[in-house]
Design an enzyme around this catalytic site. Sequence first.
Site, PDB file in Angstrom:
ATOM      1  N   GLY A 190       0.833  -1.946   2.027  1.00 29.79           N
ATOM      2  CA  GLY A 190       0.808  -3.295   1.480  1.00 29.79           C
ATOM      3  C   GLY A 190       1.995  -3.626   0.606  1.00 29.79           C
ATOM      4  CE  LYS A 201       1.709  -8.650  -0.535  1.00 37.60           C
ATOM      5  NZ  LYS A 201       0.858  -7.482  -0.462  1.00 37.60           N
ATOM      6  CG  ASP A 203      -1.919 -10.038  -2.501  1.00 41.44           C
ATOM      7  OD1 ASP A 203      -2.261 -10.576  -1.428  1.00 41.44           O
ATOM      8  OD2 ASP A 203      -1.101  -9.103  -2.543  1.00 41.44           O
ATOM      9  CG  ASP A 204       1.564 -10.791  -5.330  1.00 41.66           C
ATOM     10  OD1 ASP A 204       1.022 -10.733  -6.455  1.00 41.66           O
ATOM     11  OD2 ASP A 204       1.962  -9.786  -4.732  1.00 41.66           O
ATOM     12  CE1 TYR A 209      -2.273  -7.724  -8.400  1.00 37.75           C
ATOM     13  CE2 TYR A 209      -2.209  -9.895  -7.401  1.00 37.75           C
ATOM     14  CZ  TYR A 209      -1.551  -8.832  -7.981  1.00 37.75           C
ATOM     15  OH  TYR A 209      -0.193  -8.865  -8.147  1.00 37.75           O
ATOM     16  CD1 TRP A 265      -3.033  -2.361  -4.063  1.00 40.26           C
ATOM     17  CD2 TRP A 265      -3.787  -3.615  -2.369  1.00 40.26           C
ATOM     18  NE1 TRP A 265      -1.936  -2.845  -3.392  1.00 40.26           N
ATOM     19  CE2 TRP A 265      -2.367  -3.612  -2.341  1.00 40.26           C
ATOM     20  CE3 TRP A 265      -4.470  -4.336  -1.408  1.00 40.26           C
ATOM     21  CZ2 TRP A 265      -1.645  -4.333  -1.389  1.00 40.26           C
ATOM     22  CZ3 TRP A 265      -3.727  -5.050  -0.468  1.00 40.26           C
ATOM     23  CH2 TRP A 265      -2.354  -5.042  -0.449  1.00 40.26           C
ATOM     24  CG  ASP A 266      -4.486   3.493  -7.734  1.00 36.62           C
ATOM     25  OD1 ASP A 266      -3.516   3.165  -8.443  1.00 36.62           O
ATOM     26  OD2 ASP A 266      -5.400   4.238  -8.135  1.00 36.62           O
ATOM     27  CG  ASN A 267      -0.234  -1.634  -6.589  1.00 36.33           C
ATOM     28  OD1 ASN A 267      -0.060  -1.498  -5.377  1.00 36.33           O
ATOM     29  ND2 ASN A 267      -0.718  -2.743  -7.119  1.00 36.33           N
ATOM     30  CG  ASP A 285       6.454  -2.904  -3.794  1.00 41.33           C
ATOM     31  OD1 ASP A 285       6.151  -2.473  -4.923  1.00 41.33           O
ATOM     32  OD2 ASP A 285       5.713  -3.661  -3.131  1.00 41.33           O
TER      33      ASP A 285
END
Length: 806
Positions: free
Chosen positions: A54, A85, A161-162, A206, A265-267, A272
Amino acid sequence: MFEGGSGQTSPHCDDSVHDREAEEVGSSALESEHCEAGDNHRSNKPFMCGVCEGFYGTPWTTKQRNELFKRMQKMKMNTYLYAPKDDYKHRIYWRHLYSPEEADDLRLLIEEGRKCGVTFVYAISPGLDITYSDKHDLDVLKKKLQQIKDCGCTSFALLFDDIDPDLSAQDEDCFCSVAYAQTHVTNEVYKFLGNPNVFLFCPTEYCASRAVPSLQRSTYLKTLGSKLTQGIDILWTGPKVVSRRITVDSIKEVAAVIQRHPVIWDNIHANDYDQARVYFGPYEGRSPELKKHLNGVLTNPNCEFEANYIAMHTLAQWSQNTVCHFPQDDNGDSEERAGQDMAMETDSDVGVESEYNPKLALVCAIDNWIPEFYKAKGSSSRPVIADMDLKRSHCSDDEICSKSRRRSDDDDEGDGNNIVERVAVKKRVEGAEPLTSEDLLILCDLFYLPFEHGPRAVHLLKKVHWLINNVDRIKDANKMPRSEHTAEIREWYARAINFHEYHKEIAQMVDKFVNIPNREILYELYNYVSDMRSVLSLVNSYIRWQGMGQPDKEPFKGGEQEPWIHTGGLHAELRRLLPMEGQNDIFPAPKRIISLTDKVFTIRPYLPEDKDEVYVVCRKTCDDGMDGSDIFASHPDLVADECIGGLLALFPQFCFLLEDEAGICGYAVSTPNVQEYQKKLVESWLPLMKKKYPNPDKDVKNTSAQEVIKTFHGELRPVPESLSEKYPSFLHVNMMASRVDRKSPAAKHLLKCASVTLQAAGSRGLHTAIHASHSNMLSFYLGLGFEDITADKDVPENLLILGKTI
């Protein structure tokens, strides 16, 4: 309650529900209700543990995804979320169906995942420009997902999102809030798809830091909790976008609001947002106790596929609350390797199931990772759905193309001139030893996690700090015999020698790394390890220079210095002005080499004497990026006078040039306020142009040049207010394709210089206009982060308007 223009309550709103949502959430009764609903909802579903593709940036390739599924099968991970994306048909052009070839690629991917026991979740992100109340948009969305369903996909996700959280004027007449709009569309799609067993929803708010005004008081999140069908899982990143820690209490809080267990949803390993860094640290900051309060965890990891072995392996261990539960690839003695880690403080035996420990899990993951370095592999296959309808060039097998990573399966031979390959051959001849677990522990510590460095990196940082902060100890050491050195002087020299030896160890580790047979890993990670070695060599040189008593040649003294000593430019200078907490970089991160080249480019402000040369560049790039000199042979300055002349004359301070060794090869010209620019054009620039180019005879068939001249004598078309409000700045960027690759970092750096200057002038967005048939320029601007915002703008049909917020 948000009301429409008529004064009546907007549809799709329930007054009683909305009033209840205004109350404080978090009581034990509501929490109990949530737990029952969440548990019932997940009773027939396994805990989701897997990978989310993602990130922003070039998507992974077909070959990499197939390899991913095999690794996930071995690690007992069960879910893959497809959400890159930069798959244009996932996000920007979500309305477009996939071509038959692309659909076949998807079908094969889904089937490959199924063979490996991995659920393939297809995500679509329509939030950039969907009209929630438009039945046509909803039908198009259903048709797109039906195409994916026909490819064999049974699991889906809708991502919002975003995006801009505001409703359009049309939607405001139908929905009282964006939450009601999104839940309406999502529930409709969920029902249309037959209530799939796995259906994920990513909210616009989120994480807790993006909840307005707070998590407990967010009407948006409360609406989702009450209105989204219970079979739909909600994605959540934790307290922040990139969360250092996720606690059980924080998850209980969000679960009470959204009335179900979230899916994380682990960043924690995502890079990026800063591609000068990569993360090899273990999955940590999340207690295994969290699993009782979650429906799953999906890691959204590093953009570089081969950088994610540690992230995946340690997450898999975490999900089963074990250490090294998985079968190993070799016969290495894991216990012996773990014992070599002096920073480890545990009595657990590696290779035996035990309670999850991040430090020990890292050693276990490294033990399994080492064999991957010694699998002979060439280049990766071309991305499956990264290009869409835009044609892109790709690299041969031995070319490093870190930015795009697009390689062809048919290219098995390199050009023999590649820098890394020449280095690699040299190292193989010298016979560098194989990498050891200790080497990879050093590597992981140097590139650990976003909020912390590994033990060896901290130790290294302390060494450097001490040596630099105590250079005064040896200020006069070179003037006295060694026998007269004080204890303080001897200590400094002893520490300097110790650091030099430590630096040599890291350099030797890089030599071993370059020697690995798996060229895929080398190509993806070489820039990081090479840059780290380079900056450590620079620090080592500085320390040695200090120890030699600062000889006549003084490269580290004040005054003019070589530009490579301090990287980052204006970007780094501006960043250092911000009052950031926790200055925890090991050292200023060196600028990552995006692609290897022997060309050097310079970006500088425009000067009046540059006009003729800039005009030449404009003329040679005016035909969709190609040379248009023949089109305007009779009026060589005409196209530049129309496109950039006014900007150069009226706003020179917002114009920047790109130079190579032959001179100017590109430019970015702009104005902070397009309304002001148009006013000045009418007052001072257009009168000059009318005089320079008389109006052509109406009865004569016009050439292309005469058509352009006519624009000087016609009325100036006003810029729509909807455009100038959100994207007040106008910008034009171009570069000569024969001298600089438009996909190179030079383009982004040029745009960054212009954007920073416009932002300083108060702008928050910029736009440009291109001819609708100019596919090269469309691809160029999209690659710079622009979006097509032509829809609903009062512009001629032959123009495209592209916008970008700054």
